[in-house]
Write a protein that holds these residues in place. Structure first.
Motif, PDB file in Angstrom:
ATOM      1  N   ALA A 140     104.711  -0.088 127.390  1.00 56.92           N
ATOM      2  CA  ALA A 140     104.987  -0.975 126.264  1.00 56.92           C
ATOM      3  C   ALA A 140     106.457  -1.385 126.235  1.00 56.92           C
ATOM      4  N   TYR A 164     107.555  -5.310 126.825  1.00 58.16           N
ATOM      5  CA  TYR A 164     108.242  -6.097 125.812  1.00 58.16           C
ATOM      6  C   TYR A 164     109.622  -6.546 126.283  1.00 58.16           C
ATOM      7  N   CYS A 165     110.290  -5.695 127.081  1.00 55.91           N
ATOM      8  CA  CYS A 165     111.573  -6.122 127.653  1.00 55.91           C
ATOM      9  C   CYS A 165     111.385  -7.346 128.558  1.00 55.91           C
ATOM     10  N   LEU A 200     109.000  -9.582 128.368  1.00 60.42           N
ATOM     11  CA  LEU A 200     108.695 -10.751 127.544  1.00 60.42           C
ATOM     12  C   LEU A 200     109.940 -11.286 126.858  1.00 60.42           C
ATOM     13  N   MET A 201     110.830 -10.405 126.404  1.00 61.96           N
ATOM     14  CA  MET A 201     112.078 -10.848 125.775  1.00 61.96           C
ATOM     15  C   MET A 201     113.001 -11.526 126.781  1.00 61.96           C
ATOM     16  N   ARG A 218     115.587  -1.879 129.789  1.00 60.43           N
ATOM     17  CA  ARG A 218     114.599  -1.890 130.861  1.00 60.43           C
ATOM     18  C   ARG A 218     115.001  -0.946 131.992  1.00 60.43           C
ATOM     19  N   THR A 272      99.902  -1.311 121.586  1.00 56.25           N
ATOM     20  CA  THR A 272     101.100  -1.937 122.156  1.00 56.25           C
ATOM     21  C   THR A 272     100.877  -2.328 123.612  1.00 56.25           C
ATOM     22  N   VAL A 278     100.891  -6.207 125.075  1.00 57.49           N
ATOM     23  CA  VAL A 278     101.768  -6.645 126.164  1.00 57.49           C
ATOM     24  C   VAL A 278     100.961  -7.227 127.312  1.00 57.49           C
ATOM     25  N   ARG A 303      99.464 -10.717 126.362  1.00 56.48           N
ATOM     26  CA  ARG A 303     100.446 -11.803 126.354  1.00 56.48           C
ATOM     27  C   ARG A 303     100.876 -12.163 127.771  1.00 56.48           C
TER      28      ARG A 303
END
Length: 842
Positions: free
Chosen positions: A465, A469-470, A472-473, A491, A730, A734, A737
């Motif tokens: 997770a 998310y890193c 995606l950011m 990350r 989570t 991820v 997405r």
């Protein structure tokens, strides 16, 4: 201060409450009181009648009060006066006289912690400037005393087995006392430590020496320098003519002389006296023998000499044997005697009991007490001590009564006893402490392995997770943004945590290996360039290979990891940048040589090595040797332990060598470490030679077929419908997405049952899924169970499993055709690539 002790003043006393009896004597007449009570009752009843005008109520009131008065009178008549015994106030001088005895140091304190009383020995050893537990000891011992005092106030007593005060050792007992339990009694009992020589001297000067003297045996305890420690009265009478003479400190050899026939006489008696025979028994401390210290060396060990008159002449070989048997039977040690042919002459009960021999007498030979494999070694040892010069030594044997636990049998060659040639002493040398340490170490390593496998799934879910998310950011930020570097740092640390998890899995032998049939020199050649950059200019890399090396089956990527870890440790040991494998000894050379060797090891070579660990067979060895400062002997046994490191804080995880150990063992190999302080360290890794078979041919054909796959994959244009099943919200978010961004149509489910329902809805609507992406461990219905149900509906639908567990372990447990695997933690790019590869392979 009284009699060099201490006690409280005589005016100290404890108040005692005394209950007094009723003033009236027992049985005294009470008619006056009764009359007054009756008049009071009648008067109050009459007044009530006049006030209310109701005679019945007045009569009832008089009756009730009268009954109450009668009951009270009966109770008073039955009551007897009670008195309590009077207690005299305490006289602390009497208490002091009571505790002034023996070697114990005794003190008494009250609830306030004040020293109330102490004997002279306590005052002499600890002083009276402070009351226990506040004594002149180190902080750790004072803390232990305070804990014991609290326990004694709470439980009534407490014990501390060992207290050190100066050069003395004590055993402490604390007990609560007093009528009100308001005092603590502290008793310090001295602990006497005596070594083997002290015990022998005590026996020689005591009853044992006197008993042997009555049997005509002279006993002398002699120091390694030839000076006498102690002797019984019979020896003093023969050597000096005075049984009361003190021979301690004199030269033992000076009391004797020898003639041309090498017979030994007392110098005072000369040839006119009887010759004597000497039995020499080294006094070795069993603890010193077990640890191999200098105290176990016969040349540095005191001796016990038993002297017997040879009244029967030189040819009488049995003279004195009955006396020796009488001596050995009385000693608590397990002792026995054999002749020059190795046959038992005598064995006391302690020896037979230690050997596990149930019969009353010994067997014919000592070798009859041990297992078959040790018979030859024991027989040779007895024969060697019987025929050689007098000396002592030990031999490790396994008894028939307990073949699993080795024991140490001590042997001492003796001379001058006729048939008696060897004295045997049996004691336990199973190295219980070492075995406990090894068992604890094995248990710890097994527990760490189970922990690594157990937490890998949940830990990798969290990391998946975070990394996802890193990613995606980062898609929404460019390198110039202020948050870009922070996200990259998060990350990077997440990937570092994932690396630690993989190292733990490698140690626990639960990681995924992809073994190939290969040659070790090829692996070394591929990584040599990287090793040169890693080692730097100060360290020379020397690579040599044997000819005719056998093939090995191993994972080349993991072998490269092994070489990298060993090279980093060697570099740190030689350059001083970290202690590495040098066990904490700082390097000062600033450089050195790292040697990598591949070596052919045949079965004959293994047989010549006489290793109990390495099975006999053909091997290809990989040797990594450095010229660092080596590893101390106390640490070389710990270097493969997880989390053991000698590097500075923050510069090592302690998983480098444990990872190496796990990879080698999982690959079917063996690893050994040898080191000498000041010269370097050598790691030898042995891989069994692999002989190709039909399975290897099939694997090569599959690899060749897979090589043609990319040309076919070019026909796939992307996109598709996916069923994503994951119980972690989570991770599911991820993955969804990431796949939607790649153009996939994704349907999500939280467990196996939801996934089956989603598949059923799609089939009812006439739709199809191209791929199922599923977690392995889920509540209600897990991934493999769901996949089997899906195969009943759609046999050709591929399944991509995501899990933090090892791939090989999952493949063995699941065994479903058309199954693919994606290890957690994964990035956005990795899951997209894995899905693309599976869809292309369709």
């Amino acid at each position: 201060m009284r009699d060099n002790g201490w006690s409280a003043g005589d005016d100290s006393s404890v108040s005692v409450n005394t209950l007094t009896a009723d003033a009236a004597a027992p049985g005294a007449p009470r008619w006056r009181e009764r009359l007054l009570v009756a008049l009071a009752v009648l008067t109050s009843a009459l007044l009530l009648w006049l006030a209310t005008g109701q005679p019945v109520m007045a009569l009832a009131y008089a009756g009730g009060v009268g009954c109450l008065a009668i009951a009270l009178d009966l109770a008073l008549r039955q009551r007897e006066p009670v008195e309590t015994a009077d207690f005299a106030p305490p006289d602390w001088s009497v208490t002091h006289a009571a505790i002034e005895r023996g070697e114990d140091a005794t003190a008494i304190i009250d609830r306030a912690g004040r020293l109330t009383c102490a004997n002279a020995h306590f005052a002499e050893c600890f002083g009276i400037g402070a009351a226990p537990p506040r004594l002149a000891l180190d902080s750790a011992q004072n803390e232990a005393l305070e804990d014991a005092a609290r326990a004694a106030w709470r439980d009534g007593q407490a014990v501390i087995e060992q207290i050190h005060a100066g050069s003395r050792e004590w055993r402490l007992e604390i007990s609560r006392a007093g009528r009100g339990q308001d005092f603590l009694i502290w008793r310090f009992a001295p602990v006497m430590r005596r070594d083997a020589l002290d015990e022998v001297v005590a026996h020689v000067c005591g009853k044992v020496g006197k008993a042997l003297g009555r049997e005509g045996i002279q006993v002398v305890a002699v120091a390694p320098d030839g000076r006498i420690h102690a002797a019984n009265a019979l020896f003093a009478a023969r050597a000096l003519g005075d049984a009361d003479a003190d021979v301690a400190g004199s030269d033992f050899v000076g009391y004797f002389s020898a003639d041309e026939q090498e017979r030994i006489f007392y110098a005072r008696e000369g040839n006119r006296g009887a010759s004597v025979r000497m039995l020499h028994v080294p006094i070795a401390d069993p603890d010193a023998v077990a640890t191999g210290t200098a105290a176990a060396d016969p040349a540095q060990t005191a001796s016990l000499f038993l002297l017997i008159d040879n009244e029967g002449g030189v040819g009488d070989t049995r003279t004195g044997i009955p006396q020796i048997e009488a001596l050995l039977s009385r000693l608590p040690l397990g002792l026995a005697m054999t002749d020059r042919d190795g046959r038992f002459l005598f064995a006391n009960k302690a020896f037979l009991r230690a050997a596990g021999h149930d019969e009353s007498g010994p067997p014919p030979y000592p070798s009859d007490l041990v297992i078959r494999e040790d018979k030859g070694a024991l027989a040779d040892a007895v024969r060697r001590f019987a025929q050689g010069s007098g000396g002592a030594g030990d031999v490790a044997v396994r008894l028939r009564a307990a073949p699993e636990d080795p024991v140490s049998l001590s042997l001492a060659g003796v001379r001058g006893l006729g048939e008696g040639a060897v004295i045997l002493s049996l004691k336990d040398s199973s190295e219980e402490t070492r075995l406990k340490r090894e068992i604890a170490q094995a248990t710890k390593m097994q527990a760490v392995g189970q922990l690594a496998g157990g937490v890998a799934h949940d830990f990798n879910n969290v990391l998946t997770a975070i990394i996802g998310y890193c990613d995606l950011m980062l898609m929404r930020h460019t390198p110039g943004d202020s948050d870009y570097d922070d996200i990259q740092q998060i990350r990077a640390n997440s990937n570092r945590a994932a690396s630690l998890t993989r190292q733990l899995l490698a140690f626990s032998r639960q990681q995924t290996l992809r073994p190939e049939v290969l040659q070790l020199p090829d692996v070394v050649a591929e990584i040599s360039t990287l090793l040169k950059r890693l080692l730097g200019e100060k360290i020379q890399l020397d690579v040599t290979h044997d000819r005719g090396l056998g093939l090995v089956r191993a994972d080349p990527v993991q072998l490269e990891q092994v070489l990298l870890n060993l090279a980093v440790n060697a570099r740190d040991a030689m350059t001083g940048t970290g202690n590495g494998a040098s066990g904490g000894i700082p390097a000062t050379k600033g450089g050195g040589v790292l040697r990598l060797k591949t070596k052919k090891v045949t079965a004959a070579d293994v047989r010549a090595m006489k290793s109990e660990i390495l099975p006999i067979g053909d091997y290809t060895a990989l040797i990594v040797e450095d010229t660092g400062h080596g590893i101390p002997p106390a640490q070389i046994g710990k270097i493969f332990e997880p989390f053991f490191t000698t590097k500075e804080k923050g510069k090592g995880t302690g998983l480098g060598l444990s990872t190496v150990y796990g990879i080698v063992k999982q690959s079917g190999g063996f690893i050994f470490a040898e080191s000498e302080v000041g010269k370097g360290t050598r790691f030898s890794i042995y891989f069994p030679v692999h002989v190709p078979d039909a399975a290897d041919v099939a694997e090569a054909a599959a690899a060749a077929s897979a090589a043609k796959l990319p040309a076919r994959r070019k026909q796939w244009s992307g996109g598709g419908r996916l069923l994503l099943v994951e119980d972690e919200d989570t991770v599911r978010a991820v993955a969804e997405r990431a796949l939607v961004r790649q153009g996939y149509e994704v349907t999500t489910a939280s467990d196996g049952e939801d996934g089956l329902e989603a598949l059923g809805r799609a089939i009812s609507a006439g739709e199809e899924f191209d791929l199922v992406v599923s977690d392995v461990v889920m509540p209600s219905m897990d991934g493999p169970a769901m996949a089997r149900e899906i195969r009943n509906l759609r046999p050709d639908l591929p399944v991509l499993f995501m899990s933090g567990y090892a791939e090989e372990q999952l493949r063995r447990e699941i065994d479903i055709p058309g199954m693919y695997f994606l290890a957690k933690p994964f990035s956005v790019t990795q899951i997209c690539t894995a899905v693309e590869d599976v869809l292309k392979a369709r």
